[in-house]
Design a protein around this motif. Sequence first.
Motif, PDB file in Angstrom:
ATOM      1  N   TYR A  35     -29.069   2.615  13.620  1.00  0.00           N
ATOM      2  CA  TYR A  35     -29.431   2.546  12.195  1.00  0.00           C
ATOM      3  C   TYR A  35     -28.418   3.288  11.327  1.00  0.00           C
ATOM      4  O   TYR A  35     -27.864   4.325  11.719  1.00  0.00           O
ATOM      5  CB  TYR A  35     -30.823   3.153  11.994  1.00  0.00           C
ATOM      6  N   ASN A  36     -28.194   2.770  10.107  1.00  0.00           N
ATOM      7  CA  ASN A  36     -27.384   3.503   9.130  1.00  0.00           C
ATOM      8  C   ASN A  36     -27.729   3.081   7.713  1.00  0.00           C
ATOM      9  O   ASN A  36     -28.080   1.917   7.472  1.00  0.00           O
ATOM     10  CB  ASN A  36     -25.887   3.302   9.385  1.00  0.00           C
ATOM     11  N   ALA A  37     -27.656   4.030   6.799  1.00  0.00           N
ATOM     12  CA  ALA A  37     -27.841   3.756   5.366  1.00  0.00           C
ATOM     13  C   ALA A  37     -27.027   4.778   4.577  1.00  0.00           C
ATOM     14  O   ALA A  37     -27.131   5.983   4.818  1.00  0.00           O
ATOM     15  CB  ALA A  37     -29.311   3.825   4.986  1.00  0.00           C
ATOM     16  N   PHE A  38     -26.200   4.294   3.653  1.00  0.00           N
ATOM     17  CA  PHE A  38     -25.389   5.161   2.788  1.00  0.00           C
ATOM     18  C   PHE A  38     -25.988   5.097   1.388  1.00  0.00           C
ATOM     19  O   PHE A  38     -26.028   4.037   0.765  1.00  0.00           O
ATOM     20  CB  PHE A  38     -23.938   4.697   2.783  1.00  0.00           C
ATOM     21  N   ILE A  39     -26.446   6.242   0.895  1.00  0.00           N
ATOM     22  CA  ILE A  39     -27.179   6.300  -0.362  1.00  0.00           C
ATOM     23  C   ILE A  39     -26.396   7.096  -1.404  1.00  0.00           C
ATOM     24  O   ILE A  39     -25.906   8.193  -1.122  1.00  0.00           O
ATOM     25  CB  ILE A  39     -28.573   6.935  -0.126  1.00  0.00           C
ATOM     26  N   ASN A  40     -26.290   6.529  -2.590  1.00  0.00           N
ATOM     27  CA  ASN A  40     -25.567   7.150  -3.699  1.00  0.00           C
ATOM     28  C   ASN A  40     -24.098   7.387  -3.333  1.00  0.00           C
ATOM     29  O   ASN A  40     -23.534   8.455  -3.581  1.00  0.00           O
ATOM     30  CB  ASN A  40     -26.224   8.470  -4.112  1.00  0.00           C
ATOM     31  N   SER A  41     -23.499   6.384  -2.745  1.00  0.00           N
ATOM     32  CA  SER A  41     -22.100   6.468  -2.319  1.00  0.00           C
ATOM     33  C   SER A  41     -21.152   6.365  -3.512  1.00  0.00           C
ATOM     34  O   SER A  41     -21.441   5.682  -4.498  1.00  0.00           O
ATOM     35  CB  SER A  41     -21.803   5.337  -1.332  1.00  0.00           C
ATOM     36  N   ALA A  48     -15.050   8.472   2.955  1.00  0.00           N
ATOM     37  CA  ALA A  48     -14.865   7.531   1.843  1.00  0.00           C
ATOM     38  C   ALA A  48     -16.091   7.482   0.938  1.00  0.00           C
ATOM     39  O   ALA A  48     -15.974   7.272  -0.274  1.00  0.00           O
ATOM     40  CB  ALA A  48     -14.560   6.139   2.392  1.00  0.00           C
ATOM     41  N   SER A  49     -17.264   7.700   1.539  1.00  0.00           N
ATOM     42  CA  SER A  49     -18.506   7.621   0.759  1.00  0.00           C
ATOM     43  C   SER A  49     -18.619   8.737  -0.277  1.00  0.00           C
ATOM     44  O   SER A  49     -19.403   8.632  -1.217  1.00  0.00           O
ATOM     45  CB  SER A  49     -19.725   7.645   1.693  1.00  0.00           C
ATOM     46  N   ILE A  50     -17.856   9.823  -0.098  1.00  0.00           N
ATOM     47  CA  ILE A  50     -17.873  10.904  -1.098  1.00  0.00           C
ATOM     48  C   ILE A  50     -16.609  10.866  -1.965  1.00  0.00           C
ATOM     49  O   ILE A  50     -16.272  11.847  -2.630  1.00  0.00           O
ATOM     50  CB  ILE A  50     -18.052  12.296  -0.448  1.00  0.00           C
ATOM     51  N   GLY A  51     -15.912   9.724  -1.908  1.00  0.00           N
ATOM     52  CA  GLY A  51     -14.788   9.535  -2.814  1.00  0.00           C
ATOM     53  C   GLY A  51     -13.431   9.896  -2.256  1.00  0.00           C
ATOM     54  O   GLY A  51     -12.436   9.879  -2.998  1.00  0.00           O
ATOM     55  N   THR A  88     -12.220   3.364  11.656  1.00  0.00           N
ATOM     56  CA  THR A  88     -11.726   2.655  10.470  1.00  0.00           C
ATOM     57  C   THR A  88     -12.717   2.831   9.328  1.00  0.00           C
ATOM     58  O   THR A  88     -13.937   2.777   9.546  1.00  0.00           O
ATOM     59  CB  THR A  88     -11.558   1.154  10.771  1.00  0.00           C
ATOM     60  N   ASN A  89     -12.224   3.037   8.133  1.00  0.00           N
ATOM     61  CA  ASN A  89     -13.068   3.146   6.944  1.00  0.00           C
ATOM     62  C   ASN A  89     -13.740   1.796   6.680  1.00  0.00           C
ATOM     63  O   ASN A  89     -13.085   0.831   6.298  1.00  0.00           O
ATOM     64  CB  ASN A  89     -12.217   3.572   5.754  1.00  0.00           C
ATOM     65  N   LEU A  90     -15.048   1.731   6.891  1.00  0.00           N
ATOM     66  CA  LEU A  90     -15.787   0.475   6.753  1.00  0.00           C
ATOM     67  C   LEU A  90     -15.901   0.013   5.303  1.00  0.00           C
ATOM     68  O   LEU A  90     -16.234  -1.150   5.048  1.00  0.00           O
ATOM     69  CB  LEU A  90     -17.180   0.619   7.372  1.00  0.00           C
ATOM     70  N   PHE A  91     -15.622   0.889   4.351  1.00  0.00           N
ATOM     71  CA  PHE A  91     -15.623   0.480   2.942  1.00  0.00           C
ATOM     72  C   PHE A  91     -14.397  -0.388   2.638  1.00  0.00           C
ATOM     73  O   PHE A  91     -14.373  -1.122   1.658  1.00  0.00           O
ATOM     74  CB  PHE A  91     -15.633   1.698   2.026  1.00  0.00           C
ATOM     75  N   SER A  92     -13.364  -0.267   3.471  1.00  0.00           N
ATOM     76  CA  SER A  92     -12.127  -1.009   3.258  1.00  0.00           C
ATOM     77  C   SER A  92     -12.202  -2.376   3.939  1.00  0.00           C
ATOM     78  O   SER A  92     -13.156  -2.689   4.642  1.00  0.00           O
ATOM     79  CB  SER A  92     -10.940  -0.219   3.819  1.00  0.00           C
ATOM     80  N   ASP A  93     -11.142  -3.164   3.739  1.00  0.00           N
ATOM     81  CA  ASP A  93     -11.085  -4.478   4.383  1.00  0.00           C
ATOM     82  C   ASP A  93     -10.265  -4.434   5.674  1.00  0.00           C
ATOM     83  O   ASP A  93      -9.961  -5.478   6.252  1.00  0.00           O
ATOM     84  CB  ASP A  93     -10.517  -5.528   3.428  1.00  0.00           C
TER      85      ASP A  93
END
Length: 517
Positions: free
Chosen positions: A424-430, A453-456, A468-473
């Motif tokens: 399970y995973n959830a990123f809140i207020n990223s 990455a989730s904190i900027g 790998t940073n999952l926010f990226s492509d």
Amino acid sequence: MKKKINVLVTFLTVLLLILSALIFNISKYIRDDFPNQNIDEMLFYLTNGVGGTSGDVIITAIKQGLLPFLITLILILIPIVRLSKREHILETKIRKKKLNFNLFPLKRLKLIYAFVILILSLFFSYKMLGVDSYIDRLTNYSPFIEDNYVSGTDVSIGFPEEKRNLIVLYLESMENSLINKESGGGWDYNVIPELTSLAKNNINFSNTNKIGGPFPVPGTDWTAAALVSTTTGLPLKVPVSGNQYTSSEDFLAGAYSLGDVLRNQGYNLSAMFGSDSDFGGRKSFYKRHGDYNIFDVNTAIKEGKMRKEDKVWWGFDDSHLFKWAKEEITSLADKEKPFSFTFLTANTHFVDGYLENEAKQKFDSQYENVYAYSSKQAVEFVKWLKQQDFYDSTTLVIIGDHLSMQGGGFFPSHTYDGYERTIYNAFINSAAEPVNAKNRTFSPLDFYPTILASIGADIEGNRLGLGTNLFSDRKTLEEKFGLKYVSNELEKNSNFYNTEILQGDYIELLKEANEDK
């Protein structure tokens, strides 16, 4: 003299047979009840101490293992009893007829039999626990980690001027299986509806187009390994010679972790566990990498928050964990520096979990009820956090530490054929938005750069460790090489890991680099 030798032979025979029954049944118990537990994990905990293990877990193991042990012992004692009867008959005949006959070879036969049984039990244990494949992995080397590892000391990690706070909540054994099928889980009904809603309404990185998560790979699939892998991008591998995890100076001395990054950025760091933080070297890891302030069951007793006799399960229950976590977070938020707070629940640990008195019993099994209550507790914490004045500048990451190790066919009996269990995973207020969060193939190793990455944080190349940073492509290693290939390579021995990660010191290199600037 003969009598003493006979007594000694009998004693050794019985002792060897008891030992054989123990070895066989312990191995069988581990294989049947903890099918996901591997030899690496067992060796890690054996070499790092198992102090603080829940008494309930030990009692359950004894209860479940006692009858099979006794049955096995009786079965392997039958030939000895028969042999002893025959020996007694012969002794009676010899005495009556006053024959000169030595029975010692017959007594020695019993001892030989006991040794054979011991060897057989060791062989079966060797196969059942996968020791053979473990030895094979030790002798099979791979350059995969060296070829793909990116140290945080070698790339630029930029932070915004206004740094965000970070809270990481690890939910023990929390996996997506307990979510209903329609939402991406494996159950016919939803055991964790609150966590399901959190994943749907926030950022959930998934292996499908529904709720999903990462696949475990070797060295990430038990608690200590999960904490390490999600914060260093490295698997936790057990060293062949010596133990480099017993002290804070030695624990992955060459790794550069989330805690190291945040400490160098001026964060206040704190971690909380409802058990003994020395268990599995957790305290050593968090002290070595970030010098976290540690709060555990021993701290709670020392500070008078609870008495020693108040211990339950692994230390204190999750209700107290969330209560004291709120107090610690509030204290950290009152300080000038940004903070990072990490905490780990325990109620959902196998076997069957710990059901608090306040929990409702909506389902047939205790384990489901424990999960249901954990889901409710987590979401109540989220609601509390959203009411705090520091929430806008805080990112909350909720992740399961690993798949549940509950055996007895618990998960196969509820999930459908072909269902793939994920964490399970959830990123809140990223602070970041993902390019694509769905239909990804990834592992817990990828959470290290993703959390940053989730904190900027701006990560040069979007890779750290093996993650790998999952926010990226950018493709993960699992997407690039295939999950099976990555898993196979991580199982193998690594010269780079043994020298540069276990014994190196990237932090010193970083200090030197900063001095040069």
